[in-house]
Design a protein around this motif. Structure first.
Motif, PDB file in Angstrom:
ATOM      1  N   GLU A 171     -43.557  -5.588 -16.801  1.00 24.10           N
ATOM      2  CA  GLU A 171     -43.999  -5.871 -18.164  1.00 24.10           C
ATOM      3  C   GLU A 171     -43.933  -7.367 -18.474  1.00 24.10           C
ATOM      4  O   GLU A 171     -44.814  -7.903 -19.143  1.00 24.10           O
ATOM      5  CB  GLU A 171     -43.205  -5.060 -19.181  1.00 24.10           C
ATOM      6  N   LEU A 172     -42.911  -8.041 -17.986  1.00 22.20           N
ATOM      7  CA  LEU A 172     -42.839  -9.496 -18.178  1.00 22.20           C
ATOM      8  C   LEU A 172     -44.025 -10.182 -17.499  1.00 22.20           C
ATOM      9  O   LEU A 172     -44.602 -11.129 -18.034  1.00 22.20           O
ATOM     10  CB  LEU A 172     -41.516 -10.044 -17.631  1.00 22.20           C
ATOM     11  N   ARG A 173     -44.389  -9.688 -16.319  1.00 19.77           N
ATOM     12  CA  ARG A 173     -45.544 -10.252 -15.606  1.00 19.77           C
ATOM     13  C   ARG A 173     -46.841  -9.979 -16.360  1.00 19.77           C
ATOM     14  O   ARG A 173     -47.690 -10.868 -16.509  1.00 19.77           O
ATOM     15  CB  ARG A 173     -45.618  -9.692 -14.186  1.00 19.77           C
ATOM     16  N   VAL A 174     -47.018  -8.743 -16.836  1.00 15.12           N
ATOM     17  CA  VAL A 174     -48.226  -8.375 -17.585  1.00 15.12           C
ATOM     18  C   VAL A 174     -48.382  -9.257 -18.826  1.00 15.12           C
ATOM     19  O   VAL A 174     -49.485  -9.689 -19.160  1.00 15.12           O
ATOM     20  CB  VAL A 174     -48.198  -6.872 -17.961  1.00 15.12           C
ATOM     21  N   LEU A 175     -47.272  -9.527 -19.491  1.00 22.52           N
ATOM     22  CA  LEU A 175     -47.299 -10.365 -20.698  1.00 22.52           C
ATOM     23  C   LEU A 175     -47.506 -11.848 -20.380  1.00 22.52           C
ATOM     24  O   LEU A 175     -47.709 -12.654 -21.285  1.00 22.52           O
ATOM     25  CB  LEU A 175     -45.995 -10.183 -21.480  1.00 22.52           C
ATOM     26  N   GLY A 176     -47.427 -12.208 -19.099  1.00 27.19           N
ATOM     27  CA  GLY A 176     -47.581 -13.610 -18.706  1.00 27.19           C
ATOM     28  C   GLY A 176     -46.324 -14.423 -18.915  1.00 27.19           C
ATOM     29  O   GLY A 176     -46.367 -15.648 -18.970  1.00 27.19           O
ATOM     30  N   TRP A 177     -45.184 -13.729 -18.999  1.00 25.14           N
ATOM     31  CA  TRP A 177     -43.911 -14.398 -19.267  1.00 25.14           C
ATOM     32  C   TRP A 177     -43.050 -14.568 -18.023  1.00 25.14           C
ATOM     33  O   TRP A 177     -41.913 -15.025 -18.129  1.00 25.14           O
ATOM     34  CB  TRP A 177     -43.127 -13.642 -20.329  1.00 25.14           C
ATOM     35  N   TRP A 178     -43.552 -14.169 -16.865  1.00 24.73           N
ATOM     36  CA  TRP A 178     -42.793 -14.321 -15.623  1.00 24.73           C
ATOM     37  C   TRP A 178     -42.972 -15.748 -15.143  1.00 24.73           C
ATOM     38  O   TRP A 178     -44.094 -16.224 -14.993  1.00 24.73           O
ATOM     39  CB  TRP A 178     -43.288 -13.328 -14.574  1.00 24.73           C
ATOM     40  N   GLU A 179     -41.880 -16.447 -14.909  1.00 24.41           N
ATOM     41  CA  GLU A 179     -41.937 -17.854 -14.528  1.00 24.41           C
ATOM     42  C   GLU A 179     -41.664 -18.024 -13.041  1.00 24.41           C
ATOM     43  O   GLU A 179     -40.908 -17.256 -12.448  1.00 24.41           O
ATOM     44  CB  GLU A 179     -40.929 -18.652 -15.354  1.00 24.41           C
ATOM     45  N   HIS A 180     -42.266 -19.046 -12.458  1.00 21.21           N
ATOM     46  CA  HIS A 180     -42.087 -19.309 -11.035  1.00 21.21           C
ATOM     47  C   HIS A 180     -40.979 -20.324 -10.757  1.00 21.21           C
ATOM     48  O   HIS A 180     -40.471 -20.387  -9.649  1.00 21.21           O
ATOM     49  CB  HIS A 180     -43.403 -19.771 -10.411  1.00 21.21           C
ATOM     50  N   GLU A 181     -40.607 -21.082 -11.767  1.00 23.92           N
ATOM     51  CA  GLU A 181     -39.537 -22.064 -11.603  1.00 23.92           C
ATOM     52  C   GLU A 181     -38.353 -21.692 -12.485  1.00 23.92           C
ATOM     53  O   GLU A 181     -38.503 -21.432 -13.673  1.00 23.92           O
ATOM     54  CB  GLU A 181     -40.027 -23.464 -11.962  1.00 23.92           C
ATOM     55  N   SER A 182     -37.203 -21.722 -11.879  1.00 27.53           N
ATOM     56  CA  SER A 182     -35.969 -21.391 -12.587  1.00 27.53           C
ATOM     57  C   SER A 182     -35.626 -22.469 -13.612  1.00 27.53           C
ATOM     58  O   SER A 182     -35.863 -23.658 -13.363  1.00 27.53           O
ATOM     59  CB  SER A 182     -34.828 -21.274 -11.572  1.00 27.53           C
ATOM     60  N   PRO A 183     -35.051 -22.055 -14.736  1.00 31.94           N
ATOM     61  CA  PRO A 183     -34.521 -23.056 -15.664  1.00 31.94           C
ATOM     62  C   PRO A 183     -33.425 -23.875 -14.974  1.00 31.94           C
ATOM     63  O   PRO A 183     -32.905 -23.467 -13.933  1.00 31.94           O
ATOM     64  CB  PRO A 183     -33.937 -22.213 -16.799  1.00 31.94           C
ATOM     65  N   SER A 184     -33.051 -24.960 -15.576  1.00 33.49           N
ATOM     66  CA  SER A 184     -32.028 -25.826 -14.977  1.00 33.49           C
ATOM     67  C   SER A 184     -30.691 -25.087 -14.907  1.00 33.49           C
ATOM     68  O   SER A 184     -30.428 -24.184 -15.709  1.00 33.49           O
ATOM     69  CB  SER A 184     -31.859 -27.096 -15.804  1.00 33.49           C
ATOM     70  N   PRO A 185     -29.822 -25.488 -13.984  1.00 36.00           N
ATOM     71  CA  PRO A 185     -28.491 -24.879 -13.920  1.00 36.00           C
ATOM     72  C   PRO A 185     -27.734 -24.987 -15.247  1.00 36.00           C
ATOM     73  O   PRO A 185     -27.024 -24.068 -15.630  1.00 36.00           O
ATOM     74  CB  PRO A 185     -27.796 -25.666 -12.805  1.00 36.00           C
ATOM     75  N   ALA A 186     -27.917 -26.085 -15.958  1.00 31.36           N
ATOM     76  CA  ALA A 186     -27.244 -26.245 -17.251  1.00 31.36           C
ATOM     77  C   ALA A 186     -27.758 -25.209 -18.258  1.00 31.36           C
ATOM     78  O   ALA A 186     -26.969 -24.633 -19.014  1.00 31.36           O
ATOM     79  CB  ALA A 186     -27.461 -27.661 -17.783  1.00 31.36           C
ATOM     80  N   ASP A 187     -29.069 -24.972 -18.266  1.00 25.98           N
ATOM     81  CA  ASP A 187     -29.627 -23.976 -19.177  1.00 25.98           C
ATOM     82  C   ASP A 187     -29.118 -22.583 -18.841  1.00 25.98           C
ATOM     83  O   ASP A 187     -28.831 -21.783 -19.725  1.00 25.98           O
ATOM     84  CB  ASP A 187     -31.153 -23.985 -19.128  1.00 25.98           C
ATOM     85  N   LEU A 188     -29.000 -22.272 -17.562  1.00 29.48           N
ATOM     86  CA  LEU A 188     -28.518 -20.961 -17.127  1.00 29.48           C
ATOM     87  C   LEU A 188     -27.030 -20.777 -17.375  1.00 29.48           C
ATOM     88  O   LEU A 188     -26.547 -19.652 -17.442  1.00 29.48           O
ATOM     89  CB  LEU A 188     -28.824 -20.757 -15.637  1.00 29.48           C
ATOM     90  N   ALA A 189     -26.304 -21.866 -17.535  1.00 32.00           N
ATOM     91  CA  ALA A 189     -24.850 -21.807 -17.713  1.00 32.00           C
ATOM     92  C   ALA A 189     -24.426 -21.741 -19.179  1.00 32.00           C
ATOM     93  O   ALA A 189     -23.240 -21.845 -19.484  1.00 32.00           O
ATOM     94  CB  ALA A 189     -24.195 -23.004 -17.042  1.00 32.00           C
ATOM     95  N   SER A 190     -25.363 -21.556 -20.071  1.00 30.99           N
ATOM     96  CA  SER A 190     -25.036 -21.476 -21.498  1.00 30.99           C
ATOM     97  C   SER A 190     -23.931 -20.460 -21.745  1.00 30.99           C
ATOM     98  O   SER A 190     -23.875 -19.411 -21.120  1.00 30.99           O
ATOM     99  CB  SER A 190     -26.278 -21.063 -22.296  1.00 30.99           C
ATOM    100  N   GLN A 191     -23.069 -20.762 -22.686  1.00 33.56           N
ATOM    101  CA  GLN A 191     -21.990 -19.852 -23.059  1.00 33.56           C
ATOM    102  C   GLN A 191     -22.349 -18.967 -24.250  1.00 33.56           C
ATOM    103  O   GLN A 191     -21.578 -18.104 -24.649  1.00 33.56           O
ATOM    104  CB  GLN A 191     -20.717 -20.663 -23.376  1.00 33.56           C
ATOM    105  N   GLN A 192     -23.527 -19.187 -24.819  1.00 37.23           N
ATOM    106  CA  GLN A 192     -23.981 -18.402 -25.965  1.00 37.23           C
ATOM    107  C   GLN A 192     -24.491 -17.036 -25.493  1.00 37.23           C
ATOM    108  O   GLN A 192     -25.047 -16.928 -24.399  1.00 37.23           O
ATOM    109  CB  GLN A 192     -25.101 -19.133 -26.698  1.00 37.23           C
TER     110      GLN A 192
END
Length: 108
Positions: free
Chosen positions: A18-39
């Motif tokens: 479904e994420l792919r169908v919606l066009g929301w599947w990304e090929h590049e990972s967010p930065s390590p800092a973005d992935l490490a959010s504590q929120q």
């Protein structure tokens, strides 16, 4: 692998689809800092679809593959409804897939 784990794994594939169908599947990972959010849900650094792709799906796949204990509850669909409240009709299939995932987790 027991049938419940198979059903959950299938549901994860449907969420990805479904994420792919919606066009929301990304090929590049967010930065390590973005992935490490504590929120919760990385709301300060990622969109909800990014969180699904880069945090939720990989973590759930590991849990299922290693059979290391499923969470007792899941509330992914209500969070998605909040995240996508401005375009709920566009994400109906994704919401259904997330709702079924929640149901499978909570079905003991």
């Amino acid at each position: 692998m027991d049938s419940r784990l198979v059903a959950l794994a299938d549901q994860l594939l449907l969420i990805e689809r479904e994420l792919r169908v919606l066009g929301w599947w990304e090929h590049e990972s967010p930065s390590p800092a973005d992935l490490a959010s504590q929120q919760p849900f990385c709301v300060d650094t990622l969109t909800f679809s990014q969180w699904l792709q880069w945090i939720f799906l990989p973590r759930m796949k590991v849990i299922i593959e290693t059979d290391c204990g499923l969470p007792e509850r899941s509330g992914i669909k209500p969070m998605a409804e909040v995240a996508y409240q401005s375009n709920l009709s566009t994400v109906t299939a994704l919401l259904n897939a997330l709702g079924e995932f929640d149901r499978l987790i909570e079905h003991r």
